[in-house]
Design a protein around this motif. Structure first.
Motif, PDB file in Angstrom:
ATOM      1  N   ARG A 103      19.133  46.865  47.121  1.00 17.12           N
ATOM      2  CA  ARG A 103      18.622  45.506  47.109  1.00 17.12           C
ATOM      3  C   ARG A 103      18.667  44.946  45.675  1.00 17.12           C
ATOM      4  NH1 ARG A 103      14.275  43.482  45.938  1.00 17.12           N
ATOM      5  NH2 ARG A 103      13.294  45.512  45.683  1.00 17.12           N
ATOM      6  N   GLU A 104      18.288  45.781  44.718  1.00 14.32           N
ATOM      7  CA  GLU A 104      18.327  45.357  43.319  1.00 14.32           C
ATOM      8  C   GLU A 104      19.751  44.979  42.919  1.00 14.32           C
ATOM      9  OE1 GLU A 104      14.863  48.244  41.418  1.00 14.32           O
ATOM     10  OE2 GLU A 104      16.828  49.085  41.869  1.00 14.32           O
ATOM     11  N   VAL A 105      20.699  45.822  43.334  1.00 16.24           N
ATOM     12  CA  VAL A 105      22.089  45.591  42.959  1.00 16.24           C
ATOM     13  C   VAL A 105      22.584  44.271  43.534  1.00 16.24           C
ATOM     14  CG1 VAL A 105      24.439  46.451  43.225  1.00 16.24           C
ATOM     15  CG2 VAL A 105      22.588  48.046  42.732  1.00 16.24           C
ATOM     16  N   SER A 106      22.304  44.014  44.809  1.00 11.38           N
ATOM     17  CA  SER A 106      22.772  42.785  45.452  1.00 11.38           C
ATOM     18  C   SER A 106      22.238  41.562  44.717  1.00 11.38           C
ATOM     19  CB  SER A 106      22.311  42.727  46.911  1.00 11.38           C
ATOM     20  OG  SER A 106      22.719  43.884  47.580  1.00 11.38           O
ATOM     21  N   GLU A 107      20.959  41.637  44.289  1.00  9.57           N
ATOM     22  CA  GLU A 107      20.361  40.506  43.582  1.00  9.57           C
ATOM     23  C   GLU A 107      21.074  40.243  42.250  1.00  9.57           C
ATOM     24  OE1 GLU A 107      16.042  40.481  42.691  1.00  9.57           O
ATOM     25  OE2 GLU A 107      15.867  40.799  44.864  1.00  9.57           O
ATOM     26  N   ILE A 108      21.279  41.297  41.475  1.00 12.96           N
ATOM     27  CA  ILE A 108      21.954  41.152  40.185  1.00 12.96           C
ATOM     28  C   ILE A 108      23.347  40.585  40.408  1.00 12.96           C
ATOM     29  CG2 ILE A 108      22.980  42.421  38.262  1.00 12.96           C
ATOM     30  CD1 ILE A 108      20.712  44.468  38.633  1.00 12.96           C
ATOM     31  N   PHE A 109      24.044  41.126  41.386  1.00 16.06           N
ATOM     32  CA  PHE A 109      25.435  40.750  41.649  1.00 16.06           C
ATOM     33  C   PHE A 109      25.539  39.273  41.991  1.00 16.06           C
ATOM     34  CE2 PHE A 109      29.377  40.830  44.244  1.00 16.06           C
ATOM     35  CZ  PHE A 109      30.202  41.380  43.286  1.00 16.06           C
ATOM     36  N   ALA A 110      24.614  38.788  42.820  1.00 10.89           N
ATOM     37  CA  ALA A 110      24.644  37.376  43.217  1.00 10.89           C
ATOM     38  C   ALA A 110      24.361  36.474  42.019  1.00 10.89           C
ATOM     39  CB  ALA A 110      23.635  37.121  44.324  1.00 10.89           C
ATOM     40  N   GLY A 111      23.628  36.992  41.015  1.00 14.02           N
ATOM     41  CA  GLY A 111      23.264  36.183  39.859  1.00 14.02           C
ATOM     42  C   GLY A 111      24.356  36.080  38.808  1.00 14.02           C
ATOM     43  N   LEU A 112      25.433  36.869  38.943  1.00  5.31           N
ATOM     44  CA  LEU A 112      26.496  36.862  37.930  1.00  5.31           C
ATOM     45  C   LEU A 112      27.420  35.660  38.087  1.00  5.31           C
ATOM     46  CD1 LEU A 112      27.682  40.593  37.908  1.00  5.31           C
ATOM     47  CD2 LEU A 112      26.367  39.413  36.140  1.00  5.31           C
ATOM     48  N   ASP A 113      28.117  35.278  36.993  1.00  8.40           N
ATOM     49  CA  ASP A 113      29.184  34.280  37.080  1.00  8.40           C
ATOM     50  C   ASP A 113      30.372  34.888  37.829  1.00  8.40           C
ATOM     51  OD1 ASP A 113      27.837  32.327  35.741  1.00  8.40           O
ATOM     52  OD2 ASP A 113      28.688  32.803  33.781  1.00  8.40           O
ATOM     53  N   PRO A 114      31.187  34.038  38.512  1.00 11.76           N
ATOM     54  CA  PRO A 114      32.306  34.581  39.292  1.00 11.76           C
ATOM     55  C   PRO A 114      33.247  35.461  38.463  1.00 11.76           C
ATOM     56  CG  PRO A 114      32.032  32.244  39.755  1.00 11.76           C
ATOM     57  CD  PRO A 114      31.058  32.582  38.659  1.00 11.76           C
ATOM     58  N   ASP A 115      33.522  35.077  37.188  1.00 13.54           N
ATOM     59  CA  ASP A 115      34.461  35.871  36.395  1.00 13.54           C
ATOM     60  C   ASP A 115      33.857  37.225  36.010  1.00 13.54           C
ATOM     61  OD1 ASP A 115      32.793  34.114  34.989  1.00 13.54           O
ATOM     62  OD2 ASP A 115      33.936  34.341  33.147  1.00 13.54           O
ATOM     63  N   ASP A 116      32.554  37.234  35.689  1.00 11.73           N
ATOM     64  CA  ASP A 116      31.910  38.514  35.366  1.00 11.73           C
ATOM     65  C   ASP A 116      31.856  39.408  36.598  1.00 11.73           C
ATOM     66  OD1 ASP A 116      31.487  37.719  32.762  1.00 11.73           O
ATOM     67  OD2 ASP A 116      29.542  36.827  33.218  1.00 11.73           O
ATOM     68  N   ARG A 117      31.688  38.771  37.763  1.00  9.73           N
ATOM     69  CA  ARG A 117      31.649  39.505  39.017  1.00  9.73           C
ATOM     70  C   ARG A 117      32.995  40.188  39.288  1.00  9.73           C
ATOM     71  NH1 ARG A 117      30.201  35.250  42.900  1.00  9.73           N
ATOM     72  NH2 ARG A 117      28.142  34.961  42.019  1.00  9.73           N
ATOM     73  N   ALA A 118      34.095  39.433  39.066  1.00 10.62           N
ATOM     74  CA  ALA A 118      35.434  39.994  39.297  1.00 10.62           C
ATOM     75  C   ALA A 118      35.670  41.194  38.383  1.00 10.62           C
ATOM     76  CB  ALA A 118      36.508  38.928  39.060  1.00 10.62           C
ATOM     77  N   LEU A 119      35.225  41.064  37.135  1.00 10.07           N
ATOM     78  CA  LEU A 119      35.421  42.119  36.147  1.00 10.07           C
ATOM     79  C   LEU A 119      34.655  43.378  36.543  1.00 10.07           C
ATOM     80  CD1 LEU A 119      37.088  41.726  33.636  1.00 10.07           C
ATOM     81  CD2 LEU A 119      34.999  41.358  32.355  1.00 10.07           C
ATOM     82  N   LEU A 120      33.424  43.184  37.024  1.00  9.91           N
ATOM     83  CA  LEU A 120      32.592  44.313  37.427  1.00  9.91           C
ATOM     84  C   LEU A 120      33.171  45.006  38.654  1.00  9.91           C
ATOM     85  CD1 LEU A 120      30.079  46.088  37.420  1.00  9.91           C
ATOM     86  CD2 LEU A 120      28.786  44.206  38.400  1.00  9.91           C
ATOM     87  N   LEU A 121      33.700  44.207  39.606  1.00  9.47           N
ATOM     88  CA  LEU A 121      34.247  44.787  40.839  1.00  9.47           C
ATOM     89  C   LEU A 121      35.362  45.783  40.536  1.00  9.47           C
ATOM     90  CD1 LEU A 121      34.313  41.755  43.287  1.00  9.47           C
ATOM     91  CD2 LEU A 121      32.922  43.820  43.468  1.00  9.47           C
ATOM     92  N   ASP A 122      36.173  45.480  39.484  1.00  9.73           N
ATOM     93  CA  ASP A 122      37.261  46.381  39.110  1.00  9.73           C
ATOM     94  C   ASP A 122      36.763  47.766  38.732  1.00  9.73           C
ATOM     95  OD1 ASP A 122      39.344  44.717  39.554  1.00  9.73           O
ATOM     96  OD2 ASP A 122      39.484  43.979  37.498  1.00  9.73           O
ATOM     97  N   GLU A 123      35.497  47.843  38.269  1.00 14.30           N
ATOM     98  CA  GLU A 123      34.978  49.116  37.783  1.00 14.30           C
ATOM     99  C   GLU A 123      34.255  49.897  38.878  1.00 14.30           C
ATOM    100  OE1 GLU A 123      35.427  50.467  34.883  1.00 14.30           O
ATOM    101  OE2 GLU A 123      36.490  48.769  34.017  1.00 14.30           O
ATOM    102  N   LEU A 124      33.908  49.232  39.991  1.00 14.61           N
ATOM    103  CA  LEU A 124      33.077  49.869  41.013  1.00 14.61           C
ATOM    104  C   LEU A 124      33.914  50.617  42.045  1.00 14.61           C
ATOM    105  CD1 LEU A 124      30.468  47.051  41.737  1.00 14.61           C
ATOM    106  CD2 LEU A 124      30.142  49.106  40.367  1.00 14.61           C
ATOM    107  N   PRO A 125      33.329  51.657  42.684  1.00 19.38           N
ATOM    108  CA  PRO A 125      34.007  52.306  43.806  1.00 19.38           C
ATOM    109  C   PRO A 125      34.251  51.276  44.918  1.00 19.38           C
ATOM    110  CG  PRO A 125      31.896  53.384  43.283  1.00 19.38           C
ATOM    111  CD  PRO A 125      32.001  52.208  42.395  1.00 19.38           C
ATOM    112  N   ALA A 126      35.373  51.418  45.632  1.00 18.10           N
ATOM    113  CA  ALA A 126      35.797  50.399  46.597  1.00 18.10           C
ATOM    114  C   ALA A 126      34.731  50.112  47.653  1.00 18.10           C
ATOM    115  CB  ALA A 126      37.097  50.829  47.262  1.00 18.10           C
ATOM    116  N   SER A 127      34.050  51.169  48.140  1.00 18.11           N
ATOM    117  CA  SER A 127      33.078  50.958  49.224  1.00 18.11           C
ATOM    118  C   SER A 127      31.931  50.073  48.732  1.00 18.11           C
ATOM    119  CB  SER A 127      32.536  52.302  49.709  1.00 18.11           C
ATOM    120  OG  SER A 127      31.919  52.973  48.628  1.00 18.11           O
TER     121      SER A 127
END
Lengths: 459, 459
Positions: A93-117
């Motif tokens: 739940r914490e992660v989802s909240e932080i993720f929704a609060g990010l800018d779209p470009d920062d979000r894209a950058l973070l997604l590249d680093e995360l496991p696909a699931s």
């Protein structure tokens, strides 16, 4: 009145180090109230510093203790690699909240680093509009500026007035990436100019944008992120519009993001220049085993390359047995060759990164480096010949002098063109750079040395 | 409608290269009208590119052909070294005009590059106020942010309203360095907070600044320019207020200047990492003799250092005559040692530059690098021992394996702490970095090698 955080280098070292030492046992001992007291006066920047220097296991514990607004300010400052590490220690739940609060470009950058699931789960958790903004960015190739731009851009039309534009800006204060640089577009959303908020404020409110706007420099979404960032910095632009192949406005790169891109790219280049893979996170919070992992592959490659020198030397083993004194100069000669090659490679690699040299300049670079290497070789060769000649006799002196001349010329030429060849083969020029060249120059240098020695000494 | 300049990498290469080739003969042949026609469609950025790639003698000729506003835009893009070179080819009156048109911080930077007599003459040509702004900056030490900040800063008071502040901004549109980030000061001009133009526009016009401002991060004018610039970039600030020791506002560092400072510092670090002095100008417009000059001193220093290896080897000359096969592995062993040392030094030098590691971390760094070196040495040593043992026999294999283990451990430890020691001695960590360490590791590595060989082989 809000307290002030004087971030001079000295005060920062004292504070952060003291706090870290104090909170580490408290975090493991569960004394969270005391941790909160200590962390409270720190600014977001200092909090991020503290977080980065804690062991990985304690980072989520500290992060969870931060008040919500500070937590998101701290998260923004962290690099994507660190964000990813931190997220994996937090609750869903914490992660989802932080993720929704990010800018779209920062979000894209973070997604590249995360496991696909995890990445998929987080994307599904977004609202439709937010998800679209992010997945649009993910459609551009890795390393392109399309992935790093912000799609949340305020634009205006050439036919609008200054007052129209100001009221458009007023409506987008909450979500636009920047309101200080406004691209001007035509009916087909093609960029036709640019105007700054400063120009708008200075203009008469009835002034038509077409009359007060400036020429725009733009970058294509498919350009490399590094090239676009350097253009933004070198032209002193606060923001650079990013367009598609038809020059239609897609997004914007702000200068603060450009600065972060360049800092990251320069860290990668520096690591590669030193024969390593980049760490992507602060040194002290990188586990030792990861330091080893970032270095072992290149060390092995270089060591295997160096077995070439063993083979070259074994070819000349008979010569060595005859004139053992030749062995004394081996480290000096290949060291000087390696240094000369490194100098040339470093210069050209940096010039490529800065856009000062292109692959089409190969011949010019070769000629310049050949001339520079020959000059350096002549100077070093003369000094070397005189000094060695005085101690070991004229024939040895002549051998050393001629070898230095030849090795420097070859090393500078090879060192100069290797990064350009790498670039043409679409390999990072810094990868091919110093360590690889050293190995190559070592082997050729030894061959040249023994051939000259045999000729001069008549063996 | 204003023409558009699509600055994708491809189009830029084609245009600029073609124009340069066409105008070089025209400039020497005096066909200036044709040059003007060709240069006309280029943007300031492209014009600067073209100018940089011309031979030094033709640069002032082309510059003089530019329309006045384009000339000053192009001049702004050039680095201080290039500006200085260009200025020395222009007439006095032209130079005075350009100089008066620069921002105070750019002026201070250019003065550092100019001969003292010219600098004095230019300063005397300024109006009193302009001269004071510039000489104030020159009072701060070289390399400090005090020299690089802009003194032309708009500030507001915590007791003012948003509307008051907006009208203050409106009056400074013409001369302020930035109007997008406004430091908030008290009666004694001490910085107590910061507010962005975006926050001001979003606020009610009667809102009091104290209620809507944010906490400020600031830097001292005596902090290093690099540290201040990295703080600005890493915290994603558009501008960082610069203060004196009592925290009174002196000036402001904008993020675009921060980006240029970092790009320059990274170029210097890259050059030093490669064993050179930085060029300070684009590669292709640097004369070959200057390339030689930037490299020869370090090459000589390193070559003199390398005579240490000659001496070490001559101590063990008897051993070499007895077992010539030992000579075969000299380049491999010292190469691996050098590479391991370079990796550690590069990592730590970069971590210092990024502010991730401080001199107080010396012991932590030593322990980490010692552990990393030992692990790398164990891996390489095992492989080396097995491979060499299979070909040259077990005793040689054991010698090589043990030497690799020892050399990697020592090299990583020395490589890791050297940059920190340099930093503590106030020397650029990158200077002490790779080449110096290579020389040191070479000599100690050889001693270790022969001592192990003598013990294992019983000679």
């Amino acid at each position: 009145m809000a307290p002030l955080y004087l971030r001079t280098t000295m005060s920062q070292i004292v504070d952060v180090t003291t706090i870290i030492e104090a909170i580490q046992p408290e975090l493991s001992g569960g004394k969270f109230a005391s941790v909160v007291d200590r962390i409270n006066p720190a600014s977001p920047a200092q909090t991020a510093d503290i977080l980065e220097r804690l062991p990985a296991a304690q980072q989520p514990v500290l992060f969870r203790l931060l008040p919500k607004d500070r937590a998101s300010a701290v998260f923004d400052i962290l690099s994507p690699k660190q964000q990813s590490g931190l997220i994996q220690g937090l609750r869903n739940r914490e992660v989802s909240e932080i993720f929704a609060g990010l800018d779209p470009d920062d979000r894209a950058l973070l997604l590249d680093e995360l496991p696909a699931s995890l990445a998929t789960r987080l994307l599904t958790g977004l609202t439709g509009a937010q998800r679209r903004l992010t997945t649009d960015l993910l459609g551009y190739p890795k390393g392109s500026i399309g992935r790093r731009m912000s799609p949340q851009v305020v634009s205006t039309r050439a036919t609008y007035t200054a007052a129209d534009t100001l009221s458009r800006i007023q409506k987008r204060l909450g979500d636009a990436e920047t309101i200080y640089t406004i691209p001007v577009v035509d009916n087909a959303r093609r960029v036709v100019g640019i105007i700054s908020l400063r120009q708008l404020l200075a203009a008469d409110s009835h002034a038509v944008i077409a009359d007060i706007m400036s020429k725009a420099e733009v970058a294509s979404a498919y350009d490399s992120a590094e090239d676009a960032a350097r253009i933004c910095i070198e032209l002193r632009l606060l923001a650079l519009p990013i367009v598609d192949r038809e020059c239609r406005l897609l997004g914007i790169l702000t200068v603060d993001d450009a600065g972060r891109i360049i800092e990251h790219e320069d860290s990668v280049d520096s690591a590669r220049q030193g024969g390593m893979e980049p760490l992507g996170r602060p040194y002290l919070s990188t586990p030792v085993l990861q330091l080893v992992r970032s270095r072992i592959v290149w060390l092995l490659v270089l060591a295997v390359g160096a077995t070439l020198t063993v083979q070259v030397l074994s070819v000349f083993e008979a010569t060595l047995e005859q004139v053992t004194v030749l062995a004394l100069f081996v480290p000096l000669l290949i060291g000087t060759g390696g240094n000369t090659g490194n100098q040339a490679a470093t210069t050209v690699t940096r010039a490529i990164a800065l856009g000062d040299v292109h692959t089409s300049d190969l011949l010019r670079v070769l000629l310049r480096e050949c001339a520079a290497g020959f000059t350096l070789g002549t100077l070093l060769g003369l000094i070397g010949a005189l000094m060695t000649g005085a101690i070991f006799g004229a024939p040895i002196g002549l051998t050393i002098g001629l070898t230095l001349l030849a090795v420097c010329t070859v090393a500078a030429s090879i060192g100069g063109i290797m990064p350009l060849i790498a670039k043409r083969l679409n390999v990072d020029p810094a990868v091919f750079s110093n360590p690889f060249i050293t190995t190559f120059v070592d082997a050729t240098g030894l061959i040249v040395y023994f051939l000259i020695a045999k000729a001069v000494l008549g063996i």
